[in-house]
Design a protein around this motif. Sequence first.
Motif, PDB file in Angstrom:
ATOM      1  N   ARG A  73       0.857  -1.179   0.000  1.00 54.37           N
ATOM      2  CA  ARG A  73       0.000   0.000   0.000  1.00 54.37           C
ATOM      3  C   ARG A  73       0.893   1.230   0.000  1.00 54.37           C
ATOM      4  NH1 ARG A  73      -4.710  -1.437   4.511  1.00 54.37           N
ATOM      5  NH2 ARG A  73      -5.788  -3.057   3.295  1.00 54.37           N
ATOM      6  N   GLU A 154     -10.828  -3.266   0.327  1.00 51.55           N
ATOM      7  CA  GLU A 154      -9.780  -3.470  -0.669  1.00 51.55           C
ATOM      8  C   GLU A 154     -10.079  -4.689  -1.537  1.00 51.55           C
ATOM      9  OE1 GLU A 154      -5.115  -2.796  -0.426  1.00 51.55           O
ATOM     10  OE2 GLU A 154      -5.745  -4.498   0.808  1.00 51.55           O
ATOM     11  N   ARG A 184      -2.383  -2.286  -4.658  1.00 44.84           N
ATOM     12  CA  ARG A 184      -3.219  -2.184  -3.464  1.00 44.84           C
ATOM     13  C   ARG A 184      -3.737  -0.754  -3.352  1.00 44.84           C
ATOM     14  NH1 ARG A 184      -2.427  -6.684  -4.301  1.00 44.84           N
ATOM     15  NH2 ARG A 184      -1.802  -8.366  -2.890  1.00 44.84           N
ATOM     16  N   MET A 185      -4.747  -0.566  -2.541  1.00 43.70           N
ATOM     17  CA  MET A 185      -5.292   0.780  -2.385  1.00 43.70           C
ATOM     18  C   MET A 185      -4.269   1.663  -1.657  1.00 43.70           C
ATOM     19  SD  MET A 185      -8.201   0.152   0.523  1.00 43.70           S
ATOM     20  CE  MET A 185      -7.804  -0.226   2.232  1.00 43.70           C
TER      21      MET A 185
END
Length: 711
Positions: A73, A154, A184-185
Amino acid sequence: MASFSKPRGVFSTLLAIFVLLQVAVASHGAHHAHHMHRSPEFMEAQFDESKRALEERANNIAITGVTGTVGERKEIRDLKKNADQWNLYLLGMERFKAKPHSDRLSYYQIAGIHGRPYQTWNNFPTPLVNNAGFCVHGGTLFGTWHRPFLSIYEQAWFQSVQEVISTFPANQQQRWRNAASGLRMPFWDWAVAPPNGESNVPTLIRDKRVSVTKPQGKVTIDNPLYSFTFGNSLPPEIGGGPWGNWPITLRRPVGNPTRSNNDQVHAEMTKARVSLRDRVYYLFLSKASWGFASTSAIGARTQVSSRDSFESIHDAVHGTVGGPSGGTMYYLDYSAFDPIFWLHHTNIDRLLAMYQQNTPNTWVANGVINHPMAQWNQGESKNEQSPLKPFTKNTRGDYYNSVEVKNTRTLGYFYADASSPQAMRNAVNGKYSGGRNGLRKRTSSSSLPTGQYDGRAIQAGDYHTVLSIVADKFALEGSYTVHCTLGPAAGNSTSNTTAPYTNSTAPYSNSTDEEYAPNYVGGYTVFGGHGNAAPSSNHSVPLLTEGCLPLTTALMGAEAAGTIKSLHPDDIEAYLTQNLHYTVVGLGGAEIPADEIPNFHVYVQSAPLTPASGDEFPSVGEYTKMPSVTANMPGGKPWTYVPGPYDFVSETEEVPSYTSPYGPGASSTSPNYPQGTMVWGRPQDEQGYCVSEQTVVYVDEEGGYLYEEKS
């Protein structure tokens, strides 16, 4: 453990056994009911009902995060540097937000877990235990409950990313699959100094429109990070909302026409950044246990000298982004619908993961649920093994507990700044110290564009001084913020030397306008409220929270200007008495008399600092209160905290043994709760309680063994 793993292939056998048990129970009941006849039709209906119940139980969403490779992330501005990943992130968000409200993995339903519409999710039993949301705030499970919450978000978003990839021509899909690998976010780091003159609130979040690449080529779409639209009107189950039930999320809203004021969000967050940075930095210096540093609940931390927390810092961002004009982030019950919520909370999760490296042998503190929630009653005891409802780790309906989410990699992600103790120290020293550890190269000027002093390295003889604030989370409808300045009084404010505090109805900007930024220290937000309606649950006992606003950087500025001699309490007490001011601002931007707010207290405390050695953190000594500074301020008189019925004073103590002033107790071995309060005697008595053990091995960047941690 409440339930056990079973191979998928034995479902039919389980169903038959379950039905046979049902039949046996029915037969036993028939014997005591004068041999009531059970017809074939009745037995078939019983079978169908049992099958339905088992199939429903087997249909829980398994929250795994994004499976496959473990992804990083990244900060949102760093993610933007990879054009293909950024494109997929936006397109995935657009598709995710467009899912129908009836879909359990829709943006609407997942955001709705947090607060309104007060409905069940993922087969959690109905009716709910209380007419409330599931979110844990002001409690010891705050940090760990939000971890699987972020992961299911997510997971659902990444599913939308995969669906987006399938819309591209076959000869382009591998390019996008490569981009999705490890995607990923992102998080939004609101405390770090923006690079290259960029804004503190990136335009990536503030722009209404954004360019993306779709199968048909370059197009411009509504920025999916700007807002969320419920539809033409708020769904009836929401029960109304802020800003006249406006059906689009708003930030610091203004009218004529109704819209978000993102420029003001940027201005206020820019002004608040130094305070947020300092709060993060000094919290790492505190070395408080993870369980105490993660929650703003005062009762969990009565034995700790530093009383700030990541939750309290988190509250300040909610208050600043939402604003007193009633933006979505301003209200606990609605905040998760604003896309900025997820960027903000992912940053909080990152800071908590970093803090795990700071105090690796500590984890969740024992606690008591202090307000009615969708899944728990007020008064229930919880610990690190308690189920984090409604988040299921498998399709059978077994819930995660805090031990099982301790290692973020089990949920498919990691943060580079939390990957090792060294990475954590480098991040804290490089991003949040303001040069205080003496390692960061400073510019020739110590002033920021806002006019605020940026700070200097900690020296022998320095003291760290804070304004500590205690407040009741549900004392008022909605949130409220304590704004602090240090210097000549600006506008209507509270101090020892000004006229008696008055309730001004002047616009919010009059007391915190950008022109006063040089003297602005920071804001402490009490994050509560239920939108345009009164709280639906009876908060019979005050939910006290505590946080602190560091004054040290501003005092360094006064020292640099020659106004004070040093940071020693003897040299700052008179200056603080003369120049420390605060203003309480509530919903609508009106000032609120502090002495009219229940359970509101302020005090100043100071602790000696020892400069850092190498890349280690400076150390903070014991705090000493300075009661004379606030003695004449509303809420500033000395007071003694009396533990309430839902407080724990120890991380290891399972059931508190103190005597509470709130009324007679139920027994000699349990806390003295108010009459009529429902109490769960032991955490392990809760259905779904599951004891887990975990060993985490830490390695250096070359993979060499450092140490291991068992929990």
